[in-house]
Design a protein around this motif. Structure first.
Motif, PDB file in Angstrom:
ATOM      1  N   THR A 186     -23.880   8.045  -2.925  1.00 38.53           N
ATOM      2  CA  THR A 186     -23.508   7.481  -1.623  1.00 38.53           C
ATOM      3  C   THR A 186     -23.813   8.434  -0.491  1.00 38.53           C
ATOM      4  O   THR A 186     -23.980   8.001   0.641  1.00 38.53           O
ATOM      5  N   GLY A 187     -23.850   9.729  -0.791  1.00 35.46           N
ATOM      6  CA  GLY A 187     -24.173  10.711   0.230  1.00 35.46           C
ATOM      7  C   GLY A 187     -22.979  11.231   1.001  1.00 35.46           C
ATOM      8  O   GLY A 187     -23.101  12.170   1.754  1.00 35.46           O
ATOM      9  N   ALA A 188     -21.802  10.631   0.828  1.00 34.71           N
ATOM     10  CA  ALA A 188     -20.620  11.080   1.558  1.00 34.71           C
ATOM     11  C   ALA A 188     -19.385  11.035   0.663  1.00 34.71           C
ATOM     12  O   ALA A 188     -18.432  10.306   0.937  1.00 34.71           O
ATOM     13  N   PRO A 189     -19.370  11.812  -0.412  1.00 33.88           N
ATOM     14  CA  PRO A 189     -18.210  11.773  -1.305  1.00 33.88           C
ATOM     15  C   PRO A 189     -16.983  12.442  -0.678  1.00 33.88           C
ATOM     16  O   PRO A 189     -17.110  13.348   0.142  1.00 33.88           O
ATOM     17  N   GLU A 190     -15.825  11.964  -1.067  1.00 37.21           N
ATOM     18  CA  GLU A 190     -14.569  12.531  -0.583  1.00 37.21           C
ATOM     19  C   GLU A 190     -14.199  13.715  -1.466  1.00 37.21           C
ATOM     20  O   GLU A 190     -14.188  13.606  -2.693  1.00 37.21           O
ATOM     21  N   LEU A 191     -13.906  14.844  -0.836  1.00 40.38           N
ATOM     22  CA  LEU A 191     -13.648  16.071  -1.576  1.00 40.38           C
ATOM     23  C   LEU A 191     -12.469  15.930  -2.538  1.00 40.38           C
ATOM     24  O   LEU A 191     -12.552  16.365  -3.689  1.00 40.38           O
ATOM     25  N   HIS A 192     -11.387  15.291  -2.104  1.00 39.26           N
ATOM     26  CA  HIS A 192     -10.226  15.168  -3.005  1.00 39.26           C
ATOM     27  C   HIS A 192     -10.554  14.299  -4.216  1.00 39.26           C
ATOM     28  O   HIS A 192     -10.077  14.544  -5.315  1.00 39.26           O
ATOM     29  N   ARG A 193     -11.413  13.304  -4.052  1.00 36.29           N
ATOM     30  CA  ARG A 193     -11.811  12.450  -5.183  1.00 36.29           C
ATOM     31  C   ARG A 193     -12.731  13.217  -6.135  1.00 36.29           C
ATOM     32  O   ARG A 193     -12.635  13.087  -7.349  1.00 36.29           O
ATOM     33  N   LEU A 194     -13.628  14.040  -5.577  1.00 41.92           N
ATOM     34  CA  LEU A 194     -14.501  14.867  -6.417  1.00 41.92           C
ATOM     35  C   LEU A 194     -13.665  15.814  -7.273  1.00 41.92           C
ATOM     36  O   LEU A 194     -13.895  15.956  -8.470  1.00 41.92           O
ATOM     37  N   ARG A 195     -12.694  16.449  -6.646  1.00 46.22           N
ATOM     38  CA  ARG A 195     -11.848  17.403  -7.376  1.00 46.22           C
ATOM     39  C   ARG A 195     -10.969  16.703  -8.407  1.00 46.22           C
ATOM     40  O   ARG A 195     -10.715  17.247  -9.484  1.00 46.22           O
ATOM     41  N   ARG A 196     -10.515  15.513  -8.104  1.00 47.45           N
ATOM     42  CA  ARG A 196      -9.718  14.757  -9.081  1.00 47.45           C
ATOM     43  C   ARG A 196     -10.563  14.433 -10.307  1.00 47.45           C
ATOM     44  O   ARG A 196     -10.115  14.590 -11.447  1.00 47.45           O
ATOM     45  N   SER A 197     -11.798  14.007 -10.080  1.00 48.23           N
ATOM     46  CA  SER A 197     -12.694  13.716 -11.200  1.00 48.23           C
ATOM     47  C   SER A 197     -12.965  14.970 -12.022  1.00 48.23           C
ATOM     48  O   SER A 197     -12.972  14.924 -13.256  1.00 48.23           O
ATOM     49  N   LEU A 198     -13.163  16.095 -11.359  1.00 51.56           N
ATOM     50  CA  LEU A 198     -13.396  17.355 -12.063  1.00 51.56           C
ATOM     51  C   LEU A 198     -12.203  17.710 -12.938  1.00 51.56           C
ATOM     52  O   LEU A 198     -12.366  18.103 -14.097  1.00 51.56           O
ATOM     53  N   LEU A 199     -11.007  17.531 -12.417  1.00 52.44           N
ATOM     54  CA  LEU A 199      -9.797  17.817 -13.190  1.00 52.44           C
ATOM     55  C   LEU A 199      -9.701  16.910 -14.416  1.00 52.44           C
ATOM     56  O   LEU A 199      -9.384  17.368 -15.521  1.00 52.44           O
ATOM     57  N   LEU A 200      -9.996  15.637 -14.249  1.00 49.40           N
ATOM     58  CA  LEU A 200      -9.957  14.701 -15.376  1.00 49.40           C
ATOM     59  C   LEU A 200     -11.010  15.048 -16.425  1.00 49.40           C
ATOM     60  O   LEU A 200     -10.747  14.983 -17.629  1.00 49.40           O
TER      61      LEU A 200
END
Length: 128
Positions: free
Chosen positions: A78-92
């Motif tokens: 998408t070119g504009a990911p949300e940082l908190h969502r990226l970090r949540r995915s990384l944690l999962l």
């Protein structure tokens, strides 16, 4: 189809790529090729996907890791990911993979790519 019959180069829109067990069509989304952070995140996610697919051990939460890697790839497109969502995915993903040392370098690459989207908040002593 023969290689010379309308074949497209990898990365060219409409080209086909094999990722894991699926064949996907390469499509460019406006703005994504201009952001090197998104491109780096997609490369890091692709590497972890390959390493995870090649890992022979049965991981009970492999499906969670696969789903979150797909979500990270979609966010990078998408070119504009949300940082908190990226970090949540990384944690999962990290939780799903546990302490599988063979996947550590690829997971570190995903973390480094995510960190490029924003600085890690400072906590603890010395914080203003």
């Amino acid at each position: 189809m023969l290689a010379n019959e309308g074949a497209r180069l990898w990365g060219e829109p409409g080209a086909l790529s094999v990722e894991g067990a699926a064949v996907v069509e390469v499509r460019r989304v406006a703005g994504t090729e201009d952001d090197p952070r998104a491109a780096e995140l997609r490369r890091a996610v692709a590497r972890l996907r390959r390493d995870l697919a090649a890992h022979p051990a049965e991981l009970p939460d492999r499906a969670i890791a696969d789903d979150e890697l797909a979500a990270l790839d979609a966010m990078a497109r998408t070119g504009a990911p949300e940082l908190h969502r990226l970090r949540r995915s990384l944690l999962l993903i990290a939780g799903a993979l546990g302490s599988v040392s063979a996947l550590g370098p690829a997971l570190t690459g995903v973390r480094a790519a995510i960190d490029q989207f924003g600085s890690v908040p400072r906590t603890g002593i010395g914080r203003d």
